[in-house]
Scaffold this active site. Structure first.
Site, mmCIF file in Angstrom:
data_model
loop_
_atom_site.group_PDB
_atom_site.id
_atom_site.type_symbol
_atom_site.label_atom_id
_atom_site.label_comp_id
_atom_site.label_asym_id
_atom_site.label_seq_id
_atom_site.Cartn_x
_atom_site.Cartn_y
_atom_site.Cartn_z
ATOM 1 N N GLY A 1 55.403 9.322 -35.079
ATOM 2 C CA GLY A 1 54.705 9.358 -33.812
ATOM 3 C C GLY A 1 53.709 10.483 -33.702
ATOM 4 O O GLY A 1 53.028 10.610 -32.700
ATOM 5 N N CYS A 2 53.615 11.366 -34.711
ATOM 6 C CA CYS A 2 52.673 12.487 -34.647
ATOM 7 C C CYS A 2 51.518 12.184 -35.570
ATOM 8 O O CYS A 2 51.675 12.205 -36.785
ATOM 9 C CB CYS A 2 53.362 13.782 -35.047
ATOM 10 S SG CYS A 2 52.268 15.197 -34.962
ATOM 11 N N GLY A 3 50.347 11.914 -35.016
ATOM 12 C CA GLY A 3 49.217 11.541 -35.849
ATOM 13 C C GLY A 3 48.165 12.598 -35.979
ATOM 14 O O GLY A 3 47.175 12.386 -36.655
#
Length: 270
Positions: free
Chosen positions: A106-108
């Site tokens: 979820g961390c881009g």
């Protein structure tokens, strides 16, 4: 490497305890390399990785599909390598947005070099596309029929491509919402489907990077089951992207460039 695995567990409840087997999604490090040099390492579901590598390279500015000369998916002891072989001109330009990081699910944006890269300039969307309000409101439910891994595990996101008159024509799943969207964009590009001809549908919230990737793909409408962030809407508005969110129960809320959603019989909450 399989996308899911059966794991033993104990189920506890009012009716007592029992042994169960639960299917859970795999989550493995996938290294994206270009001409032998690692550009990023993301935690991914190990499926549709050719699509992921293509979409990630495109949305991160590494290479366009026409600049990709070959893709190899290699399983190694530590995880998986998605090896891209790209034209030398594209390889020489990679320094501007080079990454070397392990991104949590979820961390881009972890690992970028500057704040300017987080809010990069986007060319405004020019696609002239419109959807009926009932189609937009039902797009999230339509995507549910294309989520076999979610049905099995209850633990992954999905991104789908909705075309007027055809419904969901492509869908991809992953433990990371950004990865699912990259897989979808890569699948569309590899199938030579013009993203301007339809809408992106996602099961997650609308974050800044989800907006950026949709705009970079050339798609004019982003539909989400969850809500957007305020900053994502500012970016979408400037890029002329239509964001329609909270698509649930036959209702939808349109936040930016609402002209692309033709109002009809749908009862949209004020």
């Amino acid at each position: 490497m399989r996308a899911s695995r059966s794991i033993s567990a104990r189920a506890l409840g009012p009716d007592g305890a029992r042994a169960i087997a639960r299917s859970l999604p795999e989550e493995v490090p996938v290294a994206i390399t270009c001409n032998g040099s690692t550009q990023a390492v993301m935690m991914c579901t190990p499926s549709d990785l050719e699509d992921f590598a293509t979409g990630f390279a495109f949305t991160e500015g590494y290479a366009t599909p026409s600049q990709i000369e070959g893709i190899e998916i290699i399983e190694v002891a530590q995880g998986i390598e998605a090896r891209l072989w790209i034209e030398e001109e594209a390889a020489a330009a990679l320094g501007a947005r080079r990454r070397a990081m392990m991104g949590p699910v979820g961390c881009g944006l972890c690992g970028i070099d500057s704040l300017e890269q987080a809010l990069r300039d986007l060319r405004p969307v020019s696609a002239d596309l419109s959807l009926a309000a009932d189609d937009a409101a039902g797009a999230g439910e339509a995507l549910r029929a294309h989520q076999p891994l979610h049905d099995l595990t209850q633990a992954v996101h999905a991104a789908g491509f909705f075309m007027p008159g055809q419904g969901i024509v492509l869908a991809r799943e992953d433990v990371g919402r950004h990865n699912a969207l990259d897989k979808l964009i890569g699948a569309a590009l590899r199938a030579e489907i013009d993203p301007a001809c339809g809408a992106v549908v996602i099961t997650s919230r609308v974050s800044v990077e989800m907006v950026q990737k949709t705009v970079l793909a050339g798609c004019a409408i982003l539909i989400a089951v969850s809500a957007p962030t305020a900053q994502a809407l500012r970016v979408a508005d400037a890029a002329r992207l239509t964001v329609a969110a909270l698509a649930r129960g036959g209702r939808i809320e349109v936040f930016t460039h609402a002209r692309r959603i033709n109002e009809g019989a749908v009862d949209v909450v004020a």
